[in-house]
Design a protein around this motif. Structure first.
Motif, PDB file in Angstrom:
ATOM      1  N   ILE B 105       0.864  -1.180   0.000  1.00 17.50           N
ATOM      2  CA  ILE B 105       0.000   0.000   0.000  1.00 17.50           C
ATOM      3  C   ILE B 105       0.902   1.232   0.000  1.00 17.50           C
ATOM      4  CG2 ILE B 105      -1.982   1.126   1.066  1.00 17.50           C
ATOM      5  CD1 ILE B 105      -2.362  -1.384   2.784  1.00 17.50           C
ATOM      6  N   ALA B 106       0.771   2.026  -1.042  1.00 16.80           N
ATOM      7  CA  ALA B 106       1.547   3.270  -1.133  1.00 16.80           C
ATOM      8  C   ALA B 106       0.587   4.355  -1.598  1.00 16.80           C
ATOM      9  CB  ALA B 106       2.724   3.100  -2.095  1.00 16.80           C
ATOM     10  N   ALA B 107      -0.453   4.545  -0.785  1.00 14.04           N
ATOM     11  CA  ALA B 107      -1.559   5.416  -1.186  1.00 14.04           C
ATOM     12  C   ALA B 107      -1.345   6.868  -0.773  1.00 14.04           C
ATOM     13  CB  ALA B 107      -2.873   4.896  -0.601  1.00 14.04           C
ATOM     14  N   GLY B 108      -0.180   7.167  -0.192  1.00 14.87           N
ATOM     15  CA  GLY B 108       0.153   8.565   0.058  1.00 14.87           C
ATOM     16  C   GLY B 108      -0.481   9.161   1.291  1.00 14.87           C
ATOM     17  N   ALA B 109      -0.441  10.471   1.341  1.00 16.82           N
ATOM     18  CA  ALA B 109      -0.899  11.224   2.501  1.00 16.82           C
ATOM     19  C   ALA B 109      -1.804  12.355   2.045  1.00 16.82           C
ATOM     20  CB  ALA B 109       0.310  11.790   3.254  1.00 16.82           C
ATOM     21  N   ALA B 110      -2.539  12.914   2.981  1.00 19.93           N
ATOM     22  CA  ALA B 110      -3.389  14.070   2.677  1.00 19.93           C
ATOM     23  C   ALA B 110      -2.898  15.262   3.483  1.00 19.93           C
ATOM     24  CB  ALA B 110      -4.839  13.759   3.024  1.00 19.93           C
ATOM     25  N   GLU B 111      -3.118  16.447   2.962  1.00 19.40           N
ATOM     26  CA  GLU B 111      -2.721  17.649   3.698  1.00 19.40           C
ATOM     27  C   GLU B 111      -3.625  17.822   4.906  1.00 19.40           C
ATOM     28  OE1 GLU B 111      -2.656  20.404   0.035  1.00 19.40           O
ATOM     29  OE2 GLU B 111      -0.895  20.937   1.204  1.00 19.40           O
ATOM     30  N   VAL B 112      -3.037  18.242   6.006  1.00 20.23           N
ATOM     31  CA  VAL B 112      -3.850  18.498   7.193  1.00 20.23           C
ATOM     32  C   VAL B 112      -4.157  19.989   7.281  1.00 20.23           C
ATOM     33  CG1 VAL B 112      -2.956  16.513   8.440  1.00 20.23           C
ATOM     34  CG2 VAL B 112      -1.880  18.735   8.749  1.00 20.23           C
ATOM     35  N   MET B 113      -4.973  20.321   8.249  1.00 17.21           N
ATOM     36  CA  MET B 113      -5.504  21.674   8.343  1.00 17.21           C
ATOM     37  C   MET B 113      -5.377  22.116   9.788  1.00 17.21           C
ATOM     38  SD  MET B 113      -6.898  23.778   6.435  1.00 17.21           S
ATOM     39  CE  MET B 113      -7.555  25.375   6.739  1.00 17.21           C
ATOM     40  N   VAL B 114      -5.236  23.402  10.012  1.00 20.41           N
ATOM     41  CA  VAL B 114      -5.477  23.905  11.361  1.00 20.41           C
ATOM     42  C   VAL B 114      -6.756  24.729  11.287  1.00 20.41           C
ATOM     43  CG1 VAL B 114      -3.125  23.892  12.242  1.00 20.41           C
ATOM     44  CG2 VAL B 114      -3.923  25.865  10.955  1.00 20.41           C
ATOM     45  N   PRO B 115      -7.665  24.533  12.223  1.00 21.37           N
ATOM     46  CA  PRO B 115      -8.921  25.267  12.148  1.00 21.37           C
ATOM     47  C   PRO B 115      -8.770  26.717  12.616  1.00 21.37           C
ATOM     48  CG  PRO B 115      -8.929  23.773  14.027  1.00 21.37           C
ATOM     49  CD  PRO B 115      -7.613  23.615  13.360  1.00 21.37           C
ATOM     50  N   PHE B 116      -9.428  27.630  11.927  1.00 23.81           N
ATOM     51  CA  PHE B 116      -9.528  29.024  12.366  1.00 23.81           C
ATOM     52  C   PHE B 116     -10.816  29.569  11.769  1.00 23.81           C
ATOM     53  CE2 PHE B 116      -6.821  28.696   8.617  1.00 23.81           C
ATOM     54  CZ  PHE B 116      -7.403  29.587   7.724  1.00 23.81           C
ATOM     55  N   CYS B 117     -11.275  30.703  12.251  1.00 26.63           N
ATOM     56  CA  CYS B 117     -12.523  31.252  11.739  1.00 26.63           C
ATOM     57  C   CYS B 117     -12.390  31.503  10.244  1.00 26.63           C
ATOM     58  CB  CYS B 117     -12.862  32.574  12.435  1.00 26.63           C
ATOM     59  SG  CYS B 117     -13.306  32.334  14.136  1.00 26.63           S
ATOM     60  N   GLY B 118     -13.306  30.973   9.492  1.00 32.89           N
ATOM     61  CA  GLY B 118     -13.278  31.206   8.049  1.00 32.89           C
ATOM     62  C   GLY B 118     -12.375  30.249   7.294  1.00 32.89           C
ATOM     63  N   TRP B 119     -11.896  29.196   7.956  1.00 37.54           N
ATOM     64  CA  TRP B 119     -10.980  28.286   7.269  1.00 37.54           C
ATOM     65  C   TRP B 119     -11.659  27.545   6.117  1.00 37.54           C
ATOM     66  CZ3 TRP B 119     -11.116  22.917   6.733  1.00 37.54           C
ATOM     67  CH2 TRP B 119     -12.134  22.264   7.446  1.00 37.54           C
ATOM     68  N   ASP B 120     -12.995  27.518   6.155  1.00 34.74           N
ATOM     69  CA  ASP B 120     -13.714  26.801   5.099  1.00 34.74           C
ATOM     70  C   ASP B 120     -14.130  27.711   3.943  1.00 34.74           C
ATOM     71  OD1 ASP B 120     -15.450  28.190   6.687  1.00 34.74           O
ATOM     72  OD2 ASP B 120     -16.955  26.611   6.830  1.00 34.74           O
ATOM     73  N   LEU B 121     -13.757  28.994   3.999  1.00 33.87           N
ATOM     74  CA  LEU B 121     -14.104  29.901   2.893  1.00 33.87           C
ATOM     75  C   LEU B 121     -13.389  29.466   1.610  1.00 33.87           C
ATOM     76  CD1 LEU B 121     -13.869  33.646   4.060  1.00 33.87           C
ATOM     77  CD2 LEU B 121     -15.884  32.456   3.150  1.00 33.87           C
ATOM     78  N   LEU B 238      -2.930  29.807   1.759  1.00 33.64           N
ATOM     79  CA  LEU B 238      -2.485  28.426   1.542  1.00 33.64           C
ATOM     80  C   LEU B 238      -1.942  27.854   2.839  1.00 33.64           C
ATOM     81  CD1 LEU B 238      -0.640  28.738  -1.887  1.00 33.64           C
ATOM     82  CD2 LEU B 238      -3.015  28.097  -1.446  1.00 33.64           C
ATOM     83  N   MET B 239      -2.421  26.662   3.169  1.00 36.61           N
ATOM     84  CA  MET B 239      -2.022  26.017   4.407  1.00 36.61           C
ATOM     85  C   MET B 239      -0.974  24.936   4.113  1.00 36.61           C
ATOM     86  SD  MET B 239      -4.014  27.729   6.310  1.00 36.61           S
ATOM     87  CE  MET B 239      -3.641  26.900   7.851  1.00 36.61           C
ATOM     88  N   ALA B 240       0.199  25.103   4.713  1.00 34.81           N
ATOM     89  CA  ALA B 240       1.250  24.089   4.574  1.00 34.81           C
ATOM     90  C   ALA B 240       1.633  23.676   5.981  1.00 34.81           C
ATOM     91  CB  ALA B 240       2.444  24.653   3.818  1.00 34.81           C
ATOM     92  N   VAL B 241       0.727  22.976   6.642  1.00 28.21           N
ATOM     93  CA  VAL B 241       0.934  22.674   8.055  1.00 28.21           C
ATOM     94  C   VAL B 241       1.069  21.179   8.308  1.00 28.21           C
ATOM     95  CG1 VAL B 241      -0.091  24.788   8.936  1.00 28.21           C
ATOM     96  CG2 VAL B 241      -1.574  22.858   8.430  1.00 28.21           C
ATOM     97  N   GLY B 242       1.411  20.435   7.274  1.00 27.53           N
ATOM     98  CA  GLY B 242       1.717  19.032   7.486  1.00 27.53           C
ATOM     99  C   GLY B 242       0.884  18.094   6.655  1.00 27.53           C
ATOM    100  N   LEU B 243       1.314  16.837   6.675  1.00 26.48           N
ATOM    101  CA  LEU B 243       0.639  15.779   5.930  1.00 26.48           C
ATOM    102  C   LEU B 243       0.271  14.671   6.902  1.00 26.48           C
ATOM    103  CD1 LEU B 243       3.167  15.506   2.972  1.00 26.48           C
ATOM    104  CD2 LEU B 243       0.912  16.545   2.867  1.00 26.48           C
ATOM    105  N   SER B 244      -0.769  13.962   6.574  1.00 27.67           N
ATOM    106  CA  SER B 244      -1.188  12.857   7.405  1.00 27.67           C
ATOM    107  C   SER B 244      -1.433  11.647   6.506  1.00 27.67           C
ATOM    108  CB  SER B 244      -2.474  13.264   8.127  1.00 27.67           C
ATOM    109  OG  SER B 244      -2.739  12.357   9.138  1.00 27.67           O
ATOM    110  N   PRO B 245      -0.866  10.469   6.858  1.00 26.69           N
ATOM    111  CA  PRO B 245      -1.019   9.304   5.981  1.00 26.69           C
ATOM    112  C   PRO B 245      -2.477   8.890   5.845  1.00 26.69           C
ATOM    113  CG  PRO B 245       0.558   8.866   7.746  1.00 26.69           C
ATOM    114  CD  PRO B 245      -0.108  10.155   8.064  1.00 26.69           C
ATOM    115  N   MET B 246      -2.824   8.372   4.666  1.00 23.88           N
ATOM    116  CA  MET B 246      -4.192   7.900   4.407  1.00 23.88           C
ATOM    117  C   MET B 246      -4.284   6.443   4.851  1.00 23.88           C
ATOM    118  SD  MET B 246      -5.567  10.496   2.588  1.00 23.88           S
ATOM    119  CE  MET B 246      -6.859   9.762   1.620  1.00 23.88           C
ATOM    120  N   THR B 247      -4.369   6.211   6.142  1.00 21.65           N
ATOM    121  CA  THR B 247      -4.222   4.844   6.670  1.00 21.65           C
ATOM    122  C   THR B 247      -5.460   3.954   6.528  1.00 21.65           C
ATOM    123  OG1 THR B 247      -4.791   5.763   8.812  1.00 21.65           O
ATOM    124  CG2 THR B 247      -2.459   5.358   8.394  1.00 21.65           C
ATOM    125  N   GLN B 248      -6.529   4.486   5.936  1.00 23.20           N
ATOM    126  CA  GLN B 248      -7.792   3.741   5.916  1.00 23.20           C
ATOM    127  C   GLN B 248      -7.662   2.324   5.324  1.00 23.20           C
ATOM    128  OE1 GLN B 248      -7.318   6.849   4.873  1.00 23.20           O
ATOM    129  NE2 GLN B 248      -9.020   8.193   5.390  1.00 23.20           N
TER     130      GLN B 248
END
Lengths: 120, 528
Positions: B105-121, B238-248
């Motif tokens: 399995i080499a399905a990569g990682a997804a970018e993570v997010m830090v929440p703040f007001c309006g992060w979903d805009l 642009l958020m560059a705050v890390g990656l998290s493996p897609m372990t599903q």
């Protein structure tokens, strides 16, 4: 939007020019749009300055492209009648009908359901 | 093989070349994973793809996979892995079952997010998303951009935003220091982009899309400091705050998955042994999906080779001796690549005061993204004086990279011992000013300086990767390492060649007293 006026990189210092398919026409909520065949629908929309892809079901908040690689599903829209289509990894084709998604409905369906709710 | 990125493809090549039958599944329309949006020259050593741009590494891997007869199924998302190595794949709206003796399995990682007001805009995106839009599809991700996070991903994307023609308003980091390589930061800083450390984003504001960002200083415990708010006019965050493996998929397959904070942030990680095998026999994982070292594509390629070699040995396609030799070689390279100031154990540290060589650490580089002029004397290769043209190397952190050593045919540049050691200049060797070191340093931290050939002036050669390319005779301004204008500058030459691979070497004439200050050229009246 005319493809020559879009927010596209004409020449890149490392990549030179970009290999693109032919120019195709599609619609966004009935409006005429232009993009390149085979590029993700989301890329064509971004190039035309479109920011909102959908509104959330509960709070009706706008959402757009977030990850651009098919992971986050924030950019889903109704494409040729199919809702929840990930526009960032779905290639653009001539004549596609793209619609903003309200919850999982079209705008018309959503408005009708709101009216029905208000009527209750 | 699940995933046709660097880890999956390198594993596929290794296994196929050993004579195994290999199928690769990928949900994307094209192979290569995220390699094709990587347009910078890679760090590392020459035998580990150093100096080669990411997309070229991808092309090379694909060519090898094709030659080895690897079968790649595209538009084929894997939906689940079940008992007895049963893999369920969606192909053209059909569910198709496959079985493999071994699965990687080499399905990569997804970018993570830090929440703040309006992060979903709309307008708040992952940095990788911007990279995909501009480098894969030639679409501008925004006009005025704020970048949050100064790890290597953020820094690499920052430069690419400038190359694409976006305005980069600032780079933020809540930590008190720049997270990624100083040389990456310095490329951005000298164009005039400010680095705001100990600063966080509080809110994204706007009517239906991003129009403003509210930022604020934080203290050493990451608590916001009242009264330090600033509003920035931006249309993209642009958020560059890390990656998290897609372990599903690993969870689905029954592999043990655990929470780990080894990368400094709580992530879900699949449990593996040194051969990348999970707790389910015959199921392996590698690359960002495994994320033991988080070294990106180079590490992913090596991990793929380790997993495939182990499988080939278990299945009787290579001898134990050969397998052991291959794996030992990969592991030694991984060890070297993950050493130095940015190793997992040193990640984010602000306490070290000295490099491995005993030079003082550049505080300015950590806090502002560029070396302060008064710090240069601490580093022999950055501060020596010589007759005629000579390389000045402003690479002052222990990072795993040494192609400068191999680029110089005159052997002027030394990287002794470990690959993470800081380069030195052998002053007994005569530089001829070819510029190959300048163009091919992945950190763009080598400059050619000549203080003696033109009376009262110096010739300063810099790497240059922007358009429009300045021309000989063009006037402009010499900028210092922070991007501040210093003096008039005149372009003496702009050299490009296939061996320089799209990095031009721009030589400018500046008054002698600014020879040690000027490190960038801004054309008159134009953009950088």
């Amino acid at each position: 939007m005319d493809i020559t006026k879009q927010r596209r990189i004409q020449e890149h210092p490392i990549l030179g020019s970009y290999e693109k398919g032919r120019v195709v026409h599609f619609t966004l909520d009935g409006k005429d749009m232009e993009g390149y065949e085979g590029e993700p629908i989301a890329a064509a929309l971004k190039a035309s300055g479109v920011m909102t892809h959908r509104y959330t079901a509960k709070h009706h908040k706008p959402r757009g492209v977030f990850c651009a690689i098919g992971r986050c599903t924030d950019c889903v829209m109704i494409v040729d009648g199919i809702p929840n289509t990930r526009t960032c990894i779905t290639p653009l084709k001539e004549g596609m009908a793209v619609q903003a998604q309200y919850g999982v409905q079209t705008k018309e369906e959503w408005e009708a359901s709101q009216e029905a709710k208000d009527g209750e | 093989m699940i995933g046709a990125g660097p880890a999956g493809l390198s594993a596929a090549v290794e296994a196929a070349e050993a004579g195994m039958r290999v199928a690769v599944f990928d949900e994307n329309a094209g192979p290569g994973g995220q390699l094709f949006k990587q347009i910078h020259k890679f760090f590392g050593s020459r035998d580990q793809n150093a100096m080669i741009r990411g997309f070229q590494i991808g092309r090379n891997l694909l060519a090898r996979a094709e030659a080895a007869g690897v079968e790649v199924f595209l538009n084929a998302p894997v939906m689940g892995i079940y008992k007895n190595h049963e893999v369920l794949v969606k192909i053209e709206d059909e569910s198709v079952h496959f079985k493999g003796d071994n699965i990687i399995i080499a399905a990569g990682a997804a970018e993570v997010m830090v929440p703040f007001c309006g992060w979903d805009l709309p307008g708040v995106m992952g940095a990788g998303a911007a990279q995909t839009l501009m480098n894969r599809h030639g679409v501008l991700p925004g006009r005025k951009v704020l970048l949050v996070g100064s790890g290597n991903v953020g820094l690499i994307v920052g430069l690419q935003l400038l190359q694409a023609g976006c305005e980069l308003v600032a780079v933020l980091d809540a930590a008190p220091r720049v997270g990624g390589y100083g040389v990456h930061a310095a490329k951005i800083a000298r164009t005039g982009v400010p680095f705001l450390t100990s600063t966080t984003i509080l809110e994204a504001k706007g009517d239906g899309k991003v129009e403003k960002a509210v930022i604020r200083k934080v203290d050493s415990r990451f608590q916001v400091i009242p009264g330090t708010e600033r509003e920035l006019d931006v249309d993209t965050i642009l958020m560059a705050v890390g990656l998290s493996p897609m372990t599903q998929l690993a969870s689905c397959a029954g592999c043990d998955v655990e929470y780990s904070d080894q990368t400094g942030r709580l992530s879900c990680i699949t449990v593996t042994d040194e051969f990348c095998e999970t707790t389910v026999a015959g199921i392996y994982c590698c690359g960002d999906f495994r994320m033991e070292t988080a070294e990106g594509a180079s590490s992913a390629i090596l991990q793929g080779q380790i997993a495939a070699s182990h499988i080939a040995e278990q299945a009787g396609y290579i001898t134990g001796e050969e397998c052991g030799a291959r794996i030992a070689k990969c592991q030694e390279t991984l060890r070297q690549m993950s050493g130095g100031m940015f190793s997992v154990k040193n990640k984010g540290r602000v306490d070290p005061t000295e490099t491995d060589e005993g030079y003082p650490i550049s505080r300015s580089l950590l806090e502002r993204g560029y070396i302060a002029e008064e710090e240069l004397q601490n580093y022999p290769a950055a501060s020596y004086e010589a007759e005629g043209v000579h390389p000045v190397i402003e690479c002052v952190q222990n990072i795993p990279c040494n192609p400068c050593r191999d680029m110089c045919a005159r052997k002027c540049i030394l990287v002794n011992g470990d690959i993470t050691n800081i380069p030195l200049v052998d002053q007994t060797k005569k530089c001829v000013g070819c510029g190959l070191c300048v163009a091919n340093c992945p950190g763009q931290s080598i400059f050619l300086i000549d203080k003696t050939s033109i009376p009262d002036y110096a010739a300063v050669s810099i790497p240059y990767e922007f358009l429009p390319l300045p021309e000989e005779g063009q006037k402009g301004t010499g900028l210092d390492r922070s991007g501040a204008p210093v003096c008039d500058a005149l372009v003496m030459s702009v050299k490009t060649s296939p061996a320089m691979d799209k990095t031009a070497v721009l030589t400018m004439k500046v008054p002698l007293k600014y020879a040690d200050s000027v490190r960038f050229f801004k054309a008159e009246g134009g953009a950088e």
